[in-house]
Write a protein that holds these residues in place. Structure first.
Motif: not given
Ligand code: AMP
Ligand code: GLY
Length: 428
Positions: A209-217
């Motif tokens: 899986a891949q997560d998106h850790k930063r809050v913004y696009d």
């Protein structure tokens, strides 16, 4: 089976969803309003191992599943097992793979597991740590040794930032978690997470899986617990997975056994795939990831309950589940405006019933009910999940429906999965 699940986030909601069938009775502690639509409330009044254990004994619980890292690090598994209760999760000593970054790094060094170069420093060694940072040009990564609610990692671009971070950590920004620090080389590349369900020796690898850790696009803004995820991650080819299995997963499990800390449960391997295509470990977690789990569990079929019970019995049943081929899942987190910094709670959430449940699931995280109204009660509020024959279709299902749900200051990323879709297009 009678199952008790410990935790209250979107991860636990999705685990319970997967465990839910006609023959299982599931309780959740502490749970949340969404979880309690599918799992019973317990009579546990105080968050103590003693009360959890008494509840499990009195209700003939067959299996306890522990979601978050804190109770694992505090030794809930050792406590429950000493009372003859079956529990899915690693012992306190094995959980140190997450709760002590210096232990994890020493493990990797001892067993030749690829990771960023590093050094560990205690408070007394502050001057040596600062001197080291002076010699490094470019970015340096500074980590608090202990659990810091996902906030203990700083990527410092200048010496001034590194100096401030070291001061903050040693002066107690994260309490005792910062008594020791790890300073490590900054790795460039693409991140991916792999969950390994294991009895300490044998294992099943779940889809990457891949997560998106930063809050913004565009991966901007501060790190969060995770704003969305998708699975499988196209960057993890079959060949790369074999390499990860041989150079990372096997030596990690063997190493933990040789150190007398067999790891039973879900080992989360956080990876950086470097520009040269080499997998290196960024971190281990001793539990399922959040929000990756919400996507990954959509890709398995069979008896998840049997799998977790077999691990709790220290003998994994590799045939209990199957990975569904050619299936993709994604999830998008709806967060409170301001998260991961200061945010307000108590806003009404509307539109939950407008969602087509065949196309999308909603897992709840930071929610509460007051006066019969569903309100926000945390930074990450809801997690919208969809699975389908392509990553594009699963993401479309989510993004086409997302604005049916509303609460004040709601914030979400609009680019979950976009890097993967680019990858898939490039590779035909
Ligand atoms: P962790 O809490 O260890 O997962 O770290 C949080 C995030 O910091 C990771 O997901 C990475 O994005 C980043 N990070 C941690 N260690 C490194 C490293 N050595 N090089 C580059 N980025 C890192
Ligand atoms: N999504 C990152 C974690 O669970 O730690």
């Amino acid at each position: 089976m009678k199952i008790l699940v410990i935790g209250s986030g979107g991860r636990e909601h999705s685990i319970i969803d997967k465990l839910n069938n006609k023959t299982n009775t599931i309780w959740a502690y502490p749970g949340n309003p969404g979880i309690h639509e599918v799992a019973l409330k317990t009579s546990i009044e105080r968050n103590s191992f003693e009360e959890i254990s008494n509840f499990a004994t009195q209700n003939n619980i067959d299996l306890v599943v522990v979601g978050p890292e804190q109770p694992l690090a505090d030794g809930i598994v050792d406590f429950l097992e000493s009372r003859d209760i079956k529990v899915f999760g690693p012992s306190k000593l094995a959980s140190e793979i997450e709760s002590s970054k210096s232990f994890a790094k020493q493990l990797m060094k001892q067993f030749n597991i690829p990771t960023a170069d590093f050094q560990v420093f205690s408070k007394e060694e502050k001057k040596i740590a600062l001197d080291l940072c002076k010699t490094i040009c470019g970015k340096v990564v500074i980590k608090a040794d202990g659990l810091a609610a996902g906030k203990g990692v700083a990527i410092c671009e200048t010496y001034k930032q590194a100096e401030q971070t070291i001061e903050d950590y040693f002066e107690g920004k994260f309490g005792d978690a910062g008594n020791k620090i790890v300073i490590e080389q900054f790795l460039e590349g693409e991140e991916a997470s792999i969950f390994v369900i294991t009895d300490g020796k044998d294992y099943i690898i779940l889809p990457s899986a891949q997560d998106h850790k930063r809050v913004y696009d565009g991966d901007n803004g501060p790190n969060t617990g995770g704003m969305g995820a998708y699975a499988p991650a196209p960057i993890i080819s079959d060949q790369l997975l074999k390499e990860i299995e041989n150079s990372i997963i096997k030596p990690t499990l063997d190493g933990m056994r040789r150190l007398g800390r067999p790891f039973r449960g879900c080992l989360y391997v956080g990876l950086m795939i470097t520009k040269e295509g080499l997998p290196k470990v960024i971190e281990y977690n001793c539990r399922f990831g959040d929000p990756e789990t919400q996507a990954v569990l959509q890709l398995i079929e069979g008896n998840f309950d049997e799998l977790l019970l077999s691990v709790a019995n220290h003998s994994i049943n590799n045939d209990a589940i199957k990975i569904i081929p050619n299936r993709f899942a994604s999830c998008v987190v709806l967060a409170s405006g301001g998260y991961p910094e200061k945010y307000q709670i108590g806003f009404e959430i509307i539109g939950m019933t407008s969602i087509d449940n065949d196309k999308m699931k909603i897992y709840q995280a930071g929610t509460k009910i007051e006066n019969n109204k569903l309100l926000t009660n945390g930074g990450r509020v809801l997690c919208l999940v969809s699975a389908g024959a392509s990553l594009q279709s699963s993401l479309q299902n989510i993004y086409q429906n997302i604005n049916n749900i509303k609460f004040e200051n709601m914030h979400y990323r609009t680019d979950i999965g976009s890097r993967a879709i680019k990858h898939l297009k490039q590779n035909g």
